[in-house]
Scaffold this active site. Structure first.
Site, PDB file in Angstrom:
ATOM      1  CD  GLN B 222      -0.956 -11.697  13.436  1.00  0.00           C
ATOM      2  OE1 GLN B 222      -0.463 -12.641  12.864  1.00  0.00           O
ATOM      3  NE2 GLN B 222      -1.192 -10.622  13.227  1.00  0.00           N
ATOM      4  NE  ARG B 372       8.080  -6.633  11.006  1.00  0.00           N
ATOM      5  CZ  ARG B 372       8.853  -7.002  12.166  1.00  0.00           C
ATOM      6  NH1 ARG B 372       9.483  -8.131  12.093  1.00  0.00           N
ATOM      7  NH2 ARG B 372       9.188  -6.308  12.994  1.00  0.00           N
ATOM      8  CB  CYS B 373       3.185  -5.292   4.602  1.00  0.00           C
ATOM      9  SG  CYS B 373       2.042  -5.664   3.349  1.00  0.00           S
ATOM     10  CD  GLU B 742       2.442  -4.255   9.479  1.00  0.00           C
ATOM     11  OE1 GLU B 742       1.805  -5.372   9.816  1.00  0.00           O
ATOM     12  OE2 GLU B 742       1.690  -3.193   8.930  1.00  0.00           O
TER      13      GLU B 742
END
Lengths: 159, 788, 292
Positions: B222, B372-373, B742
């Protein structure tokens, strides 16, 4: 090694394979059709789904040699004459995909399912795709994509 | 927001269909495992069956005897080059391959290189390793006891398993709020270890060209640019210089934070390619993925809230033990070992707060990536939304009313929180009000009361969360010293077509579409005429990557700013072409015109051509711009979620009947994509709330090491999400946008837990830890005398 | 996740298959649907030296009613069962069962007979077959033999099949009128094995009492699939009112032998057997009356 002949997306492919070669590796690595993906290895995620003699199956849990003399349809075989099929179009219109990794499996599951279910309910669609995991979409728009395709198929015949 | 551009142009506010979809729909994506190079070797990894053991012998002879096995690499081989350890993002150290001992089950112990993945797997089977098991520590609380065996014996002088102590806030002021409180509540909340489980696992193809000395790595990452720098820093001493490293992040099959760190497998593959001179492919299988990397959370929290009887909350006190596994390899901004956990005062205006976190080593794989945060925001939101709900119930106040009473008011923005954050904008009451209308809250409460009278169990749960995303301002935010700016480079071609490149990397978020829409908005080029590229470090400008919902807040802002630089230059060209003064020109998307004479105009396409064929004297030819955007602040998206559950008294099953999510992420670029992000985020909030957990037995064996026992929800378990939105633009973002990827994952779990507890509060149930399994609910029901 | 190498044969007839099994002994493993076997081979938990693939044998994919039995051939896939009009109209309990096995894609490959032959107490069909009083038809070098399903599961992951035998057919007695059955399973999510499952088949006599044909089978609450014989004995001759259902379900729970595992503690599973038994009896009674 064993000689096999598998018709994939309408084309005959002859190959010498080890009996242990998994169908998904035959498709991806021997035929270099990389649209079929591998996500879990234990037959839970459905990213490897292909249609084998008309039935959607998980190609990570079938040996290539079992497909000898049979017909396989992969995501690469869905488009006809440069036109996406109704379900592919549904995924595009309804934002049914994000990272795209589960998408080929979702499309192949739907290919079989929608042939047998002209007017599926939402609940039936959700059960139909319960062997395909998606981590991005929350399934809402995949359900809509199936509904879009079912509607188009009812209006305009099969594709 | 009414779009300013036509649908054909497709600027902000249009649900433009995604540009990336046509290739994915045809099976023509290009993911890492699709990359095949001539002469490529396959790498497979031998992993430890023990969670803690001394390695007494490694015998590779049988593996090397298998035809097709090219080499077996061990820690000793890497030690010759001092590559057997590597630094983590948190400046701890992590083994690439061990020399002395293993620290968790499934740790990499040796690597087999072979001509096919089948032979490599046989080779892995044939490597014989002798271990001498050592005492295992899996519970971080026990790990911190004085008599616990010290795990990091590699660290000279290390006498315990304590990694660091971190605290934030005014302790004295906080303690005072508790002394003066009319009501206090306390709850132990465990947020278990979970795993991101993107459907594509991690992997890479490393190719070191011995002739040119260039290393190219196709990699599931990423953050390709940061990875390039890390590789250069880690392997500079063996001759890998940054200008000869190219990281290519191709199509990524989901990331969710799991593809931020550098895992040993990547490094081994690079080392193997350098050693053999051949391309080397390493692709994790799912068991490896679920047992060795991509873990998040694992916070043992004790939270206390102080307040008044009228429902006003005054103080928050949190103590946490963070289980990091055997090394702190968390993906956090370097200055924040507990990430942004100190956003834990949430949406509420309270006087004082104090947070303490202690990191602990255990015999588990490294954790602490995000799932996802944005850096521990989920832990923070879960804590405040749970403890607030406990207090509301405790004092007998409706949880909605309790929240309205304590919300930061719209007129208080920009709002400085008790823990020092400056919230940019918000209207929390509006979001909750809308969610309550959508779900018909008052009716539901009536229905709940009627059902309760009949002995049926229905619960309604609210989560009014505030996120903190878009890291971040360079003053506070860096990773290993790299400031957390991000970048955009836009080039306009003579024929009015555009290519734009970014330092971020989409893993499904639709950047190719969204960024094109920003350019369309700012310059008026149709989206169809704009190509967006990311992920190739040889061509894209440097950036820190995509995670923590930072792409739109940071790279999206860079995109707008670069486009505005182009527009400034286009104005000069237009003035020259129109023989007018720059100040006399007005812009509307797609053209400049002379004030008062709309037919005296030059389209952006005409200007593009002139930039190369007829540029003004004294102005450089060409039309391109780069922007490195350093955000002045973070953005603070928020929302209110309401969940309704019905509980089966016989089996303990929880059925989510409805779930309404109202999100506010400021101005929206593509409503279709934003809604899709929320659907996905909600499902990744549902997952840990009800299904997912990585558990270990006392010997450190991972009990959820495949999808058979790590339970990703299917379409059947997933509710039909109902979404809505309010819009409170960010005042500092050039587009007023905030980031949204998110929010739902962060906000959803508390709504679900609050609903389940709400259904059983009258029975005496105060709390339930996630995941809420039928077995746990059944136990609570039976303990409180409820059965079928 | 790559299986070890093996030899592969795909006989064209049952006789050839039996001859191969006879020759290879314990080295051979039969491949039908493969949905349990292949994952185990990929995990290298099973590494049979020789795979005998029976999928090329014609004539084994029948679902027919003959001589008082519903007959399910060795190559009938779960999805065939789900779609069969005969099954849907006469054996809703089989539809209950098949539709909660794994997921639709796995069911397209997995076979009903394989679900028994694998000998896994977590599989769903065994409990249902116990409730239905099914008979397993095994074929081997010594010819064919019938094995009542209650004798088919002697121990964990073990069946009454000899190494040289193939499960050719499952025979289920066609039930008399006034019969109903149901299978209820609690699973953590689609695709999971049962935390617990209960199959109930009951037939009522003219006066509305339960006949001797009652069958109750339990899934994944012991080392083998369990036939709840005491509960069956209890319901015989009884009017199944609320009190009787309650008592029967408690007896069935007492016959389960669950263990603590990742799906939950033993006492939870035992109580699930009670809850699911009661609900399955009620559902079966509704079906006696023509409900769905």
């Amino acid at each position: 090694m064993a000689a096999i002949n598998v018709k994939v997306n309408g084309v005959d492919h002859k190959a010498e394979v080890e009996p242990r070669l998994l169908l998904v590796h035959f498709i991806r690595e021997v035929l270099r059709l990389t649209g079929t993906h591998i996500g879990c290895d234990t037959s839970h995620c459905g990213a490897c789904t292909v249609v084998l003699d008309g039935r959607a199956v998980k190609s990570c849990t079938v040996f290539a040699i079992q497909a000898d003399g049979r017909e396989v349809l992969t995501v690469e075989g869905l488009e006809q004459d440069g036109k996406l099929n109704h379900l592919q179009e549904g995924f595009f219109q309804e934002h049914g995909l994000q990272c795209g990794f589960c998408t080929p499996g979702m499309l192949m599951t739907g290919y079989e399912f929608l042939k047998n279910n002209a007017e599926p309910s939402e609940d039936e669609i959700r059960h139909a795709i319960s062997g395909n995991l998606c981590r991005c979409t929350g399934y809402v728009n995949i359900v809509k994509a199936y509904q879009y395709a079912a509607q188009k198929m009812r209006e305009g015949g099969a594709q | 927001m009414t779009p300013r551009t036509s649908p054909e142009v497709g600027g902000m506010g249009h649900s433009v269909k995604r540009k990336e979809d046509p290739r994915f729909l045809r099976g023509q994506g290009n993911y890492v495992d699709d990359v095949v190079l001539p002469d490529m070797l396959y790498l497979d990894i031998v992993r430890s069956p023990y969670a803690h053991a001394k390695i007494t012998n490694i015998d590779t002879s049988k593996a090397l005897a298998i035809p097709g096995v090219a080499a077996v690499i061990t820690g000793k081989d890497l030690a010759q080059y001092n590559l057997h350890w590597m630094p983590t993002l948190m400046s701890d150290t992590q083994m690439v391959l061990p020399v002395e001992k293993v620290m968790y089950q499934a740790q990499e112990v040796a690597a087999v290189l072979a001509t096919s993945r089948y032979v490599a797997a046989d080779g892995v089977d044939a490597v014989e390793i002798d271990y001498d098991p050592l005492p295992v520590v899996v519970d971080p609380k026990k790990a911190l006891l004085p008599d616990a065996p010290v795990l990091r014996t590699d660290k000279e002088g290390k006498k315990d398993n304590h990694i660091w102590h971190w605290e934030w806030g005014d302790k004295a002021a906080t303690d005072k709020t508790f002394q003066e409180a009319e009501v206090t509540v306390q709850e132990d909340i465990y947020i278990p270890r979970i795993h991101v489980s993107s459907i594509e696992t991690c992997g890479c193809v490393a190719h070191f060209n011995k002739v040119t000395g260039k290393l190219t790595v196709w990699m599931t990452t990423q953050a390709p640019h940061a990875i390039r720098t890390v590789f250069a820093l880690v392997a500079g001493h063996v001759g890998l210089a940054e200008h000869k490293i190219q990281i290519i992040s191709p199509d990524i099959g989901g990331g969710f934070g799991g593809k931020v760190p550098v895992y040993p497998g990547y490094v081994i593959a690079v080392a193997a390619s350098v050693l053999t001179g051949k391309p080397v492919k390493w692709i994790e299988d799912r068991m490896e993925n679920l047992q060795a990397d991509s873990f998040a959370r694992d916070y043992h929290i004790s939270a206390e809230l102080a307040g008044k009887k009228d429902g006003t909350i005054t103080g928050l006190r949190i103590k946490t033990i963070a289980d990091h596994g055997y090394t702190d390899a968390a993906a956090n901004p370097s200055k924040f070992p507990a990430g942004l956990f100190h956003i834990c005062t949430g949406s509420y205006d309270l006087k004082a707060a104090h947070v303490e976190v202690d990191g602990a080593y255990t015999n588990k794989p490294p954790g602490g990536i995000a799932y996802r945060c944005s850096f521990r925001v989920t832990e923070a939101v879960h804590t405040i939304e749970r403890i607030a709900d406990v207090m509301a119930h405790e004092i007998g106040m409706d949880p909605a009313e309790f929240r309205f009473k304590n919300f930061i008011k719209p007129e208080q923005f920009p709002y400085k929180s008790a823990l020092g954050w400056e919230y940019d904008s918000g209207n929390y009451a509006a979001a909750l009000k809308l969610a309550m209308e959508r779900i018909e809250y008052d009716e539901l409460r009536k229905e709940q009361a009627e059902k309760r009278a009949r002995g049926e169990l229905t619960g309604i749960g609210i989560s009014s969360f505030t996120e903190i995303v878009g890291a971040g301002p360079s003053k506070h935010f860096d990773i290993l010293g790299l400031k957390m700016f991000d970048s955009a480079e836009i080039r306009v071609h003579p024929t009015g077509k555009v290519i734009a490149r970014f330092g971020t990397k989409s893993q499904g978020q639709g950047h190719e579409t969204t960024y094109a829409q920003i350019i369309a908005e700012e310059l008026g080029f149709p989206v169809a005429d704009i190509a967006v590229e990311e992920g190739d470090t040889d061509t894209a400008p440097y950036g820190l990557g995509t995670y923590a919902s930072r792409s739109t807040p940071v790279a999206g802002a860079a995109c707008a700013m670069a486009a505005r630089k182009i527009r400034d230059k286009a104005r000069k060209i237009a003035a020259y072409l129109l023989e007018a003064h720059e100040d006399d020109l007005e812009w509307e998307p797609g053209k400049f015109f002379v004030k008062g004479s709309p037919d005296r105009a030059k389209t952006i396409q005409e200007i593009s051509l002139a930039a190369y064929t007829n540029h003004p004297p004294g102005v450089e030819a060409g039309l391109e711009a780069v922007d490195y955007y350093d955000p002045p602040n973070l953005t603070y998206p928020f929302g209110s979620y309401i969940c309704v559950v019905d509980i089966d008294k016989g089996t303990g099953e929880v059925k989510i009947r409805r779930f309404v999510a109202v999100d506010d992420c400021g101005n929206i670029i593509n409503p279709m994509i934003v809604e899709g992000q929320i659907h996905g985020g909600l499902t990744m909030g549902l997952a840990p709330a009800m299904y997912e957990e990585i558990q270990y037995d006392e010997s450190g064996n991972n009990l959820n090491g495949s999808f058979m026992n790590y339970l990703l929800p299917t379409a059947v378990e997933t509710p039909k999400w109902e979404t809505d939105k309010t819009c409170t633009p960010s005042p500092h973002h050039p587009l007023g946008a905030k980031g949204v990827g998110e929010s739902a994952t962060v906000g959803a779990p508390a709504a679900i837990v609050n609903a389940v507890v709400d259904a059983m509060w009258h029975l005496g149930v105060r709390h339930i830890d996630i995941p809420i399994t039928p077995a746990k609910v059944w136990k609570l029901l039976r303990e409180n005398g409820v059965s079928e | 996740m790559i299986p070890r190498s093996f030899e592969y044969s795909a006989p064209g007839t049952l006789d050839e298959a039996v001859a191969l099994l006879q020759k290879l002994g314990s080295d051979a493993k039969i491949l039908s649907g493969g949905q349990s076997l292949i994952p185990m081979m990929k995990l290298r938990l099973a590494s049979p030296p020789h795979i005998v693939d029976i999928n090329r044998i014609p004539g084994l994919d029948y679902i027919t009613e003959k001589d008082g039995f519903l007959r399910i051939g060795a190559l009938v896939r779960e999805s065939d069962l789900e779609r069969s009009e005969l099954v849907r109209s006469r054996f809703p309990i089989l539809v209950d069962t098949t539709s909660v096995i794994a997921d639709p894609l796995v069911r397209n490959q997995a076979t009903v007979c394989g679900n028994l032959a694998h000998g896994d107490p977590a599989n769903d069909h065994p409990a249902t077959m116990l409730a239905l009083g099914a008979i397993v038809v095994a074929v081997g070098p010594r010819g064919e033999r019938d094995v009542p399903v209650e004798n088919f599961f002697p121990a964990l992951f073990t069946t009454a099949l000899e190494a040289d035998e193939i499960l050719r057919e499952i025979k289920i007695p066609i039930p008399p009128p006034s019969t109903g059955g149901a299978y209820l399973k609690l699973e953590r999510k689609v695709g999971d094995y049962a935390t617990a499952g209960v199959a109930v088949q009951i037939t009522l006599n003219n006066s509305g009492a339960c006949t001797a044909a009652a069958g109750i089978g339990l899934t994944n609450v012991g080392f083998t699939p369990i036939k709840a014989v005491k509960a069956e004995a209890f319901v015989k001759g009884k009017q199944l009112d609320q009190a009787a259902v309650k008592q029967a379900s408690e007896i069935a729970a007492g016959e389960s032998h669950p263990v603590d595992d990742i799906r939950g503690p033993a006492d939870y599973k035992r109580d699930l057997v009670r809850v699911l038994t009661a609900r399955a009896i009620v559902r079966a009674l509704e079906r006696v009356k023509g409900g769905v």
